[in-house]
Design a protein around this motif. Structure first.
Motif, mmCIF file in Angstrom:
data_model
loop_
_atom_site.group_PDB
_atom_site.id
_atom_site.type_symbol
_atom_site.label_atom_id
_atom_site.label_comp_id
_atom_site.label_asym_id
_atom_site.label_seq_id
_atom_site.Cartn_x
_atom_site.Cartn_y
_atom_site.Cartn_z
ATOM 1 N N THR A 172 0.809 -1.217 0.000
ATOM 2 C CA THR A 172 0.000 0.000 0.000
ATOM 3 C C THR A 172 0.841 1.265 0.000
ATOM 4 O O THR A 172 0.331 2.332 -0.294
ATOM 5 N N LEU A 173 2.130 1.146 0.323
ATOM 6 C CA LEU A 173 2.978 2.333 0.242
ATOM 7 C C LEU A 173 3.715 2.296 -1.093
ATOM 8 O O LEU A 173 4.162 1.241 -1.535
ATOM 9 N N THR A 180 6.332 12.537 0.949
ATOM 10 C CA THR A 180 5.558 12.825 -0.259
ATOM 11 C C THR A 180 4.181 12.181 -0.181
ATOM 12 O O THR A 180 3.164 12.798 -0.494
ATOM 13 N N GLN A 181 4.158 10.920 0.271
ATOM 14 C CA GLN A 181 2.899 10.188 0.287
ATOM 15 C C GLN A 181 1.940 10.745 1.333
ATOM 16 O O GLN A 181 0.739 10.844 1.095
ATOM 17 N N PHE A 192 11.938 0.928 6.221
ATOM 18 C CA PHE A 192 11.165 0.644 7.429
ATOM 19 C C PHE A 192 10.958 -0.850 7.579
ATOM 20 O O PHE A 192 10.897 -1.571 6.588
ATOM 21 N N SER A 193 10.819 -1.297 8.811
ATOM 22 C CA SER A 193 10.444 -2.694 9.034
ATOM 23 C C SER A 193 8.939 -2.839 8.821
ATOM 24 O O SER A 193 8.222 -1.841 8.686
ATOM 25 N N VAL A 248 3.117 3.659 9.597
ATOM 26 C CA VAL A 248 3.004 4.745 8.623
ATOM 27 C C VAL A 248 1.627 4.688 7.969
ATOM 28 O O VAL A 248 0.942 5.714 7.811
ATOM 29 N N ALA A 249 1.198 3.475 7.611
ATOM 30 C CA ALA A 249 -0.112 3.329 6.979
ATOM 31 C C ALA A 249 -1.221 3.800 7.924
ATOM 32 O O ALA A 249 -2.172 4.463 7.507
#
Lengths: 327, 338
Positions: free
Chosen positions: A105-106, A114-115, A158-159, A166-167
């Motif tokens: 999803t990233l 940016t995202q 990232f792990s 983040v999501a």
């Protein structure tokens, strides 16, 4: 579950997939509701329609699938027949989704910054610097250390657990009224799962966001949710408050699921397994879909059971609810 | 982990270790020649682990991803060669076994894999998947293979009618049964189950767990049950071994270990297992992430996340010591004067 704080009410939702092999009734007459700040656990095994239900609520069902019937009342407004342009304003701003696999999803070629900034600017007319500040605060809120530096990083740095944070931060960044989480911790380790559950729980409490947590794992829902909907073969077979349902399941399927969970008081003993397997949605038996696996099935089960409410705040779809305490 | 009172272990791994080395490519070798400090990357996947399994025992091996539990399982099953330490099979060092003995050992220790979709050859019929090994190894004559396969399939809850089918015609739970049947077909003593139920739905998982327990009773099997799911391991195991970043941090009988976990990592892990009877929980969450096995922290691997860590934990590696009969833990806190 009615009241002023009602965020979402789904009524008689039907989402069908029109495939060459026939019509798949992935979601067939599903109703539930979620209040402000509450967590609803949507539980089912693979193929039960729980994910498609989530996708229907956020308007992401792709052809050949279509919401064919029912109402999706979000803050009192029916979303079922909303044009795509309207959906775009809603999605990400008022309703957000967290998916199972944060690697998918990233966007791997864009920085986190940016995202996340894009998610803010798509819905609000504010400056880039302010959006960036909001992204940083959101990362801090989900427990990512040194968020300023991490904003400049790419997803591969990232792990898995961090990516899922983040999501989650991105989903909550616009203060949505409703977040749909589709198995967000299934791919994660136990200690990381506990961290994610902790963040999700905190965010809901702090922001009043309603949360739909889709999972196959009853134990996660037991700790997290206020209400639970158990789905089987495209239908909700049992719904109610979490304590009531788990302590005293009325539907034989719910009871079987609970019996299937290995736990310490059943150590070394045979688990109460449910025989057989989920029927194919393409080839559904008539009558009650659970009939073939159910120990209580009889001739009455040849006709599909409707929804009944044998107790207050409970709904169940069964001809033979387990009204005698089953021990 | 060998207690004096109990029978001789079936397998006994002593200070076993496995390193994976990523060797340098041409460019990196040239760079090093020119004075760059590039080095080979070494992952110490399993680091001086002792593991003994007695006949008839179910040992649960628990850990999070990257802790080396699968690597250890593969070494037990003989799929991976240990890079250090010694491996005793029925009391004999496996390096001293001759060829027939080594083959016998390979048959006696079988493995069941996590993914029932990837671990079965899609081009073979079920009867060949199950029947090939016993036929090749002469356990059953060519004429009797059919009846033999039927028998194994029935035992694993599969309908022998379906033996001419291919794996894709089965559901996930049935495929896992085929994997179990394949392992059982060569009459093993020890089965290494590597996350064997992790990919299955809850109701199917219960069926397979029940099958494992029934087979154990019927055939006197020994299991090494590898899983990240504490609920599953607790349900099926007699004894539990907990790993963290390549090392065993604690081991002991299931009930003792769950009642009074000793190592801070075990305590954290047990606290965070979601349970059915735990409602409206406040998830508190242990801090931090699992460090990269490429660059593990010095001393006790767990010290950066440990709430009780002291200066000593960052320097000295704790040794796995007996803390009670049958119980072992690797933590400096057990020595009192920290």
């Amino acid at each position: 579950m009615t009241g002023g704080g009602l965020t979402l009410a789904v009524e008689n939702l039907r989402t069908h997939f029109f495939t060459r092999a026939g019509v798949v009734r992935a979601v067939d007459d599903v109703s539930f509701s979620v209040d402000r700040g509450q967590v609803l656990g949507l539980v089912g095994e693979s193929g039960s329609g729980k994910t498609v239900t989530g996708f229907s609520v956020i308007g992401l069902v792709d052809p050949p699938g279509r919401v064919v019937d029912g109402r999706i009342l979000f803050n009192g407004r029916d979303l079922a027949a909303l044009p795509e342009a309207e959906w775009r304003k809603l999605r990400g701003a008022k309703i957000a989704m967290i998916f199972q696999d944060p690697m998918m999803t990233l966007n791997p070629v864009l920085r986190i910054e940016t995202q996340m900034v894009e998610a803010v600017l798509a819905h609000e007319n504010i400056g880039r610097e302010e959006a960036r500040k909001r992204a940083r605060d959101a990362l801090g809120q989900v427990g990512i250390p040194s968020p300023d530096e991490r904003l400049r990083a790419y997803p591969h740095q990232f792990s898995g657990g961090m990516r899922q944070r983040v999501a989650i931060a991105t989903a909550f960044i616009n203060r949505p009224d409703l977040v749909i989480a589709d198995e967000p911790t299934t791919a994660l380790d136990v200690t990381i799962q506990a961290q994610i559950l902790h963040e999700a729980q905190k965010l809901c409490r702090d922001t009043g966001t309603a949360l739909i947590w889709i999972t196959h794992d009853l134990t996660v829902v037991a700790g997290l949710a206020d209400h639970i909907c158990v789905m089987y073969a495209g239908r909700v077979v049992e719904a109610g408050e979490i304590d009531a349902v788990l302590d005293r399941p009325l539907h034989p399927y719910t009871s079987g699921l609970i019996g299937s969970v290995p736990s310490r008081n059943k150590r070394g003993r045979e688990l109460d397994q449910i025989p057989g397997m989920t029927p194919s949605l393409l080839n559904m038996p008539s009558g009650c879909a659970f009939r073939a696996r159910c120990g209580h099935a009889d001739a009455a089960c040849d006709s599909a059971p409707g929804i009944t409410a044998p107790m207050p705040a409970r709904a169940i779809r069964c001809h033979h609810p387990l009204l005698e305490p089953a021990v | 982990m060998s207690d004096s009172a109990s029978p001789a272990p079936y397998i006994d791994l002593r200070r076993i270790g496995k390193r994976f080395v990523k060797s340098l490519d041409v460019a990196a070798r040239i760079a090093r020649h020119l004075g760059s400090s590039v080095r080979e990357e070494v992952v110490h996947a399993v680091d001086e682990v002792d593991l003994a399994i007695r006949p008839g025992e179910v040992v649960g091996l628990v850990g999070e991803s990257g802790c080396g539990k699968s690597t250890l399982g593969r070494m037990v099953a003989g799929i991976l060669e240990p890079s250090e330490g010694s491996y005793f099979y029925k009391g004999r060092d496996i390096r001293t076994l001759d060829a027939p003995e080594a083959r016998d050992m390979a048959l006696r220790i079988q493995m069941i894999f996590q993914d029932p979709f990837a671990s079965l050859n899609p081009r073979l019929r079920v009867k060949d998947i199950i029947g090939e090994a016993p036929r090749v190894h002469g356990l059953v004559g060519r004429a009797n293979v059919d009846a033999y396969v039927d028998d194994v399939m029935l035992r694993c809850g599969l309908d022998p009618e379906f033996k001419r089918r291919y794996p894709h015609q089965f559901s996930g739970g049935q495929r896992q049964r085929i994997g179990i049947a394949r392992a059982l077909a060569v009459n093993p003593d020890l089965i290494v189950c590597d996350e064997a139920v992790a990919a299955l739905d809850v109701s199917i998982q219960a069926q397979i767990l029940n099958l494992f327990m029934r087979l154990r009773e019927e055939l006197g099997l020994t299991y090494l049950f590898i899983s990240h799911d504490l609920g599953v391991v607790e349900h099926i195991s007699d004894r539990i071994v907990i790993m963290y970043l390549g090392r065993v941090v604690e081991s002991g009988p299931t009930e003792d270990l769950f009642d009074s976990p000793n190592h801070p990592y075990t305590q954290a892990l047990l606290q965070e297992v979601p349970r059915l009877d735990q409602r409206h929980a406040k998830f508190s969450a242990i801090k931090g992430e699992i460090p990269s096995p490429l660059d593990p922290p010095p001393g006790c691997h767990f010290h950066p996340r440990c709430p009780h860590a002291t200066a000593r934990c960052a320097e000295e590696r704790p040794i796995l010591r007996e803390i009670a009969p049958g119980r072992r833990s690797a933590c400096h806190l057990n020595e009192g004067a920290v």
